[in-house]
Design a protein around this motif. Structure first.
Motif, PDB file in Angstrom:
ATOM      1  N   THR A   1      32.658   8.459  -1.192  1.00  0.00           N
ATOM      2  CA  THR A   1      32.784   9.397  -2.317  1.00  0.00           C
ATOM      3  C   THR A   1      33.921   9.011  -3.270  1.00  0.00           C
ATOM      4  OG1 THR A   1      34.105  10.776  -0.828  1.00  0.00           O
ATOM      5  CG2 THR A   1      31.786  11.373  -1.103  1.00  0.00           C
ATOM      6  N   HIS A   2      34.532   7.861  -3.030  1.00  0.00           N
ATOM      7  CA  HIS A   2      35.652   7.397  -3.849  1.00  0.00           C
ATOM      8  C   HIS A   2      35.143   6.647  -5.085  1.00  0.00           C
ATOM      9  CE1 HIS A   2      39.351   4.450  -4.054  1.00  0.00           C
ATOM     10  NE2 HIS A   2      39.391   5.347  -5.020  1.00  0.00           N
ATOM     11  N   SER A   3      35.560   7.097  -6.248  1.00  0.00           N
ATOM     12  CA  SER A   3      35.217   6.392  -7.490  1.00  0.00           C
ATOM     13  C   SER A   3      36.444   6.370  -8.387  1.00  0.00           C
ATOM     14  CB  SER A   3      34.042   7.066  -8.203  1.00  0.00           C
ATOM     15  OG  SER A   3      34.425   8.330  -8.723  1.00  0.00           O
ATOM     16  N   ARG A   4      36.393   5.526  -9.390  1.00  0.00           N
ATOM     17  CA  ARG A   4      37.530   5.382 -10.305  1.00  0.00           C
ATOM     18  C   ARG A   4      37.032   5.445 -11.744  1.00  0.00           C
ATOM     19  NH1 ARG A   4      40.062   0.757  -8.380  1.00  0.00           N
ATOM     20  NH2 ARG A   4      41.065   2.167  -6.915  1.00  0.00           N
ATOM     21  N   THR A   5      37.709   6.266 -12.521  1.00  0.00           N
ATOM     22  CA  THR A   5      37.359   6.440 -13.930  1.00  0.00           C
ATOM     23  C   THR A   5      38.405   5.779 -14.810  1.00  0.00           C
ATOM     24  OG1 THR A   5      36.205   8.535 -13.583  1.00  0.00           O
ATOM     25  CG2 THR A   5      37.073   8.152 -15.791  1.00  0.00           C
ATOM     26  N   THR A   6      37.976   5.090 -15.832  1.00  0.00           N
ATOM     27  CA  THR A   6      38.910   4.608 -16.845  1.00  0.00           C
ATOM     28  C   THR A   6      38.599   5.273 -18.179  1.00  0.00           C
ATOM     29  OG1 THR A   6      37.499   2.686 -17.231  1.00  0.00           O
ATOM     30  CG2 THR A   6      39.368   2.368 -15.755  1.00  0.00           C
ATOM     31  N   ILE A   7      39.664   5.560 -18.896  1.00  0.00           N
ATOM     32  CA  ILE A   7      39.577   6.213 -20.199  1.00  0.00           C
ATOM     33  C   ILE A   7      40.407   5.382 -21.156  1.00  0.00           C
ATOM     34  CG2 ILE A   7      40.212   8.278 -21.512  1.00  0.00           C
ATOM     35  CD1 ILE A   7      39.770   9.873 -18.867  1.00  0.00           C
ATOM     36  N   GLU A   8      39.777   4.875 -22.186  1.00  0.00           N
ATOM     37  CA  GLU A   8      40.464   3.894 -23.019  1.00  0.00           C
ATOM     38  C   GLU A   8      40.261   4.127 -24.519  1.00  0.00           C
ATOM     39  OE1 GLU A   8      38.982  -0.041 -22.355  1.00  0.00           O
ATOM     40  OE2 GLU A   8      40.669  -1.018 -23.374  1.00  0.00           O
ATOM     41  N   LYS A   9      39.021   4.352 -24.925  1.00  0.00           N
ATOM     42  CA  LYS A   9      38.719   4.397 -26.361  1.00  0.00           C
ATOM     43  C   LYS A   9      38.036   5.705 -26.747  1.00  0.00           C
ATOM     44  CE  LYS A   9      37.954  -0.605 -26.579  1.00  0.00           C
ATOM     45  NZ  LYS A   9      36.954  -1.676 -26.720  1.00  0.00           N
ATOM     46  N   PHE A  10      38.212   6.070 -27.995  1.00  0.00           N
ATOM     47  CA  PHE A  10      37.475   7.211 -28.535  1.00  0.00           C
ATOM     48  C   PHE A  10      37.280   7.004 -30.025  1.00  0.00           C
ATOM     49  CE2 PHE A  10      41.006   9.410 -30.651  1.00  0.00           C
ATOM     50  CZ  PHE A  10      42.107   8.832 -30.023  1.00  0.00           C
ATOM     51  N   THR A  11      36.408   7.788 -30.573  1.00  0.00           N
ATOM     52  CA  THR A  11      36.083   7.678 -31.996  1.00  0.00           C
ATOM     53  C   THR A  11      36.356   9.030 -32.646  1.00  0.00           C
ATOM     54  OG1 THR A  11      34.351   6.084 -31.469  1.00  0.00           O
ATOM     55  CG2 THR A  11      34.232   7.129 -33.638  1.00  0.00           C
ATOM     56  N   GLY A  12      36.917   9.006 -33.846  1.00  0.00           N
ATOM     57  CA  GLY A  12      37.153  10.259 -34.547  1.00  0.00           C
ATOM     58  C   GLY A  12      38.010  10.044 -35.770  1.00  0.00           C
ATOM     59  N   ALA A  13      38.088  11.053 -36.606  1.00  0.00           N
ATOM     60  CA  ALA A  13      38.857  10.963 -37.842  1.00  0.00           C
ATOM     61  C   ALA A  13      38.424   9.748 -38.657  1.00  0.00           C
ATOM     62  CB  ALA A  13      40.361  10.926 -37.545  1.00  0.00           C
ATOM     63  N   GLY A  14      37.130   9.444 -38.558  1.00  0.00           N
ATOM     64  CA  GLY A  14      36.568   8.376 -39.368  1.00  0.00           C
ATOM     65  C   GLY A  14      36.773   6.973 -38.829  1.00  0.00           C
ATOM     66  N   GLY A  15      37.226   6.828 -37.583  1.00  0.00           N
ATOM     67  CA  GLY A  15      37.448   5.479 -37.064  1.00  0.00           C
ATOM     68  C   GLY A  15      37.476   5.422 -35.545  1.00  0.00           C
TER      69      GLY A  15
ATOM     70  N   ALA B   1      49.407  13.810  -9.352  1.00  0.00           N
ATOM     71  CA  ALA B   1      49.978  14.310 -10.607  1.00  0.00           C
ATOM     72  C   ALA B   1      49.322  13.610 -11.788  1.00  0.00           C
ATOM     73  CB  ALA B   1      51.486  14.079 -10.637  1.00  0.00           C
ATOM     74  N   TYR B   2      48.994  14.378 -12.806  1.00  0.00           N
ATOM     75  CA  TYR B   2      48.284  13.841 -13.978  1.00  0.00           C
ATOM     76  C   TYR B   2      48.880  14.390 -15.260  1.00  0.00           C
ATOM     77  CZ  TYR B   2      45.254  12.732 -10.202  1.00  0.00           C
ATOM     78  OH  TYR B   2      44.800  12.245  -9.007  1.00  0.00           O
ATOM     79  N   ASP B   3      49.139  13.485 -16.184  1.00  0.00           N
ATOM     80  CA  ASP B   3      49.589  13.864 -17.514  1.00  0.00           C
ATOM     81  C   ASP B   3      48.392  14.032 -18.427  1.00  0.00           C
ATOM     82  OD1 ASP B   3      52.655  13.605 -17.544  1.00  0.00           O
ATOM     83  OD2 ASP B   3      52.012  11.748 -16.562  1.00  0.00           O
ATOM     84  N   ALA B   4      48.480  14.991 -19.311  1.00  0.00           N
ATOM     85  CA  ALA B   4      47.486  15.137 -20.380  1.00  0.00           C
ATOM     86  C   ALA B   4      48.238  15.308 -21.685  1.00  0.00           C
ATOM     87  CB  ALA B   4      46.577  16.344 -20.123  1.00  0.00           C
ATOM     88  N   ASP B   5      47.624  14.903 -22.757  1.00  0.00           N
ATOM     89  CA  ASP B   5      48.278  14.990 -24.065  1.00  0.00           C
ATOM     90  C   ASP B   5      47.193  14.881 -25.140  1.00  0.00           C
ATOM     91  OD1 ASP B   5      50.262  15.094 -26.017  1.00  0.00           O
ATOM     92  OD2 ASP B   5      51.293  13.262 -25.373  1.00  0.00           O
ATOM     93  N   HIS B   6      47.592  15.003 -26.371  1.00  0.00           N
ATOM     94  CA  HIS B   6      46.704  14.679 -27.478  1.00  0.00           C
ATOM     95  C   HIS B   6      47.115  13.305 -28.008  1.00  0.00           C
ATOM     96  CE1 HIS B   6      45.479  19.116 -28.519  1.00  0.00           C
ATOM     97  NE2 HIS B   6      45.178  18.769 -27.290  1.00  0.00           N
TER      98      HIS B   6
ATOM     99  N   PRO C   1      45.320  11.189 -21.327  1.00  0.00           N
ATOM    100  CA  PRO C   1      44.078  11.521 -22.023  1.00  0.00           C
ATOM    101  C   PRO C   1      44.097  12.988 -22.471  1.00  0.00           C
ATOM    102  CG  PRO C   1      43.621  10.438 -19.921  1.00  0.00           C
ATOM    103  CD  PRO C   1      45.079  10.794 -19.924  1.00  0.00           C
ATOM    104  N   THR C   2      43.183  13.324 -23.329  1.00  0.00           N
ATOM    105  CA  THR C   2      43.007  14.720 -23.713  1.00  0.00           C
ATOM    106  C   THR C   2      42.333  15.480 -22.561  1.00  0.00           C
ATOM    107  OG1 THR C   2      40.838  14.224 -24.643  1.00  0.00           O
ATOM    108  CG2 THR C   2      42.715  14.123 -26.148  1.00  0.00           C
ATOM    109  N   PRO C   3      42.541  16.777 -22.518  1.00  0.00           N
ATOM    110  CA  PRO C   3      41.842  17.578 -21.500  1.00  0.00           C
ATOM    111  C   PRO C   3      40.323  17.388 -21.525  1.00  0.00           C
ATOM    112  CG  PRO C   3      43.625  18.843 -22.458  1.00  0.00           C
ATOM    113  CD  PRO C   3      43.550  17.568 -23.248  1.00  0.00           C
TER     114      PRO C   3
END
Lengths: 187, 187
Positions: free
Chosen positions: A46-60, B69-74, B85-87
């Protein structure tokens, strides 16, 4: 100047920048369209790993200051290895952090200086649902409760109003209480 | 023995332990009642930190292997400092990790060995809601999409069925699609 038009930085919030952003988006509403992304990879069990790196918004397109990575797992009592919190605990984190960001921004905009804010978030879940042992029990939380302890240079009623306004404008609160369409596809 | 009664450890899943747990809870349904908790503390601006340490369930109190422990921010484009990351990105993580844990457990129970599983999760949100610029736009995500890439020793249709069964039993999917009661209190 009224409390609601305060324009000084406060609580670590760049209030002029915040109002500048709101005004910019108000005049160019297409800047408001955002798309957030995460990638989850199975590790083992049940162990997985998430990465969060990029997002889109404010026109870019945007890249976070770093690539954030998070492990999730089930605890041993649920036949996992406890390499990270359960996914449902991350939901509590998301809710608490979203309400907290709102409280900081709204306090600053209203000219209230915060000294300390803490929330406890707890959720009740009956596993008869996800274990397939009952068709009457839902899979997810039956209720979530958030308790704020908030201190600042304003009367309790003002601080309560700030929490209430944060609830009214919280993205995570909206999704959790009203639900959202989720499409799942196998490529 | 059929595929659905497979009892060998597989995919890092302790399948005998999993069925033992299901059987134990089936005979003592009160073991199914769990309560998860998180504590979120304001740091500065939109930056907060959540700790996840203890939970209750299976008739007792439990402490995670470590205090998570996890940090969140804008991000800066949303007037934050990007300390985390954002919430709403953590919501995507929770959903992906929950579906993934289900896929691993269900595959193992069905005797399917997985070689690689990855999901991308993305959500569309229009900030006109949370910025208070439109009463017609909701605060939260308008849609979330999950795309699975799954490889294992079973035909594509079987792998699709496993993903579908995971959806059917996912706690996070249930909460996100059906909503949940959230009570907020100021102590």
């Amino acid at each position: 100047m009224t409390a609601t038009t305060e324009r000084m930085p406060r609580n670590g919030v760049d209030v002029p920048g915040l109002f500048g952003t709101i005004n910019a988006v108000g005049s160019q509403p297409e800047l408001a369209e955002f798309r957030f992304r995460a990638t989850n990879r199975w590790v083992a069990g049940t162990h997985s790993r998430t990465t969060i790196e990029k997002f889109t918004g404010a026109g870019g397109d945007h890249v976070h200051a770093q690539t954030f990575a998070y492990d999730a797992d089930h605890p041993e009592v649920l036949v996992g290895k406890d390499h990270g919190p359960t996914p449902v605990e991350f939901l509590l984190h998301a809710l608490g952090a979203c309400l907290m960001a709102g409280v900081a921004n709204i306090s600053a905009a209203r000219g209230v200086t915060l000294t300390s804010v803490q929330t406890t978030i707890e959720g009740d879940i009956n596993l008869l649902g996800i274990l397939g042992l009952s068709e009457e029990v839902r899979n997810g939380y039956q209720q979530i409760r958030v308790t704020f302890r908030i201190e600042g240079d304003a009367p309790p009623e003002t601080l309560r109003d700030i929490v209430e306004q944060s609830r009214t404008r919280s993205a995570v609160y909206d999704v959790l209480t009203n639900g959202v369409d989720v499409a799942i596809e196998v490529a």
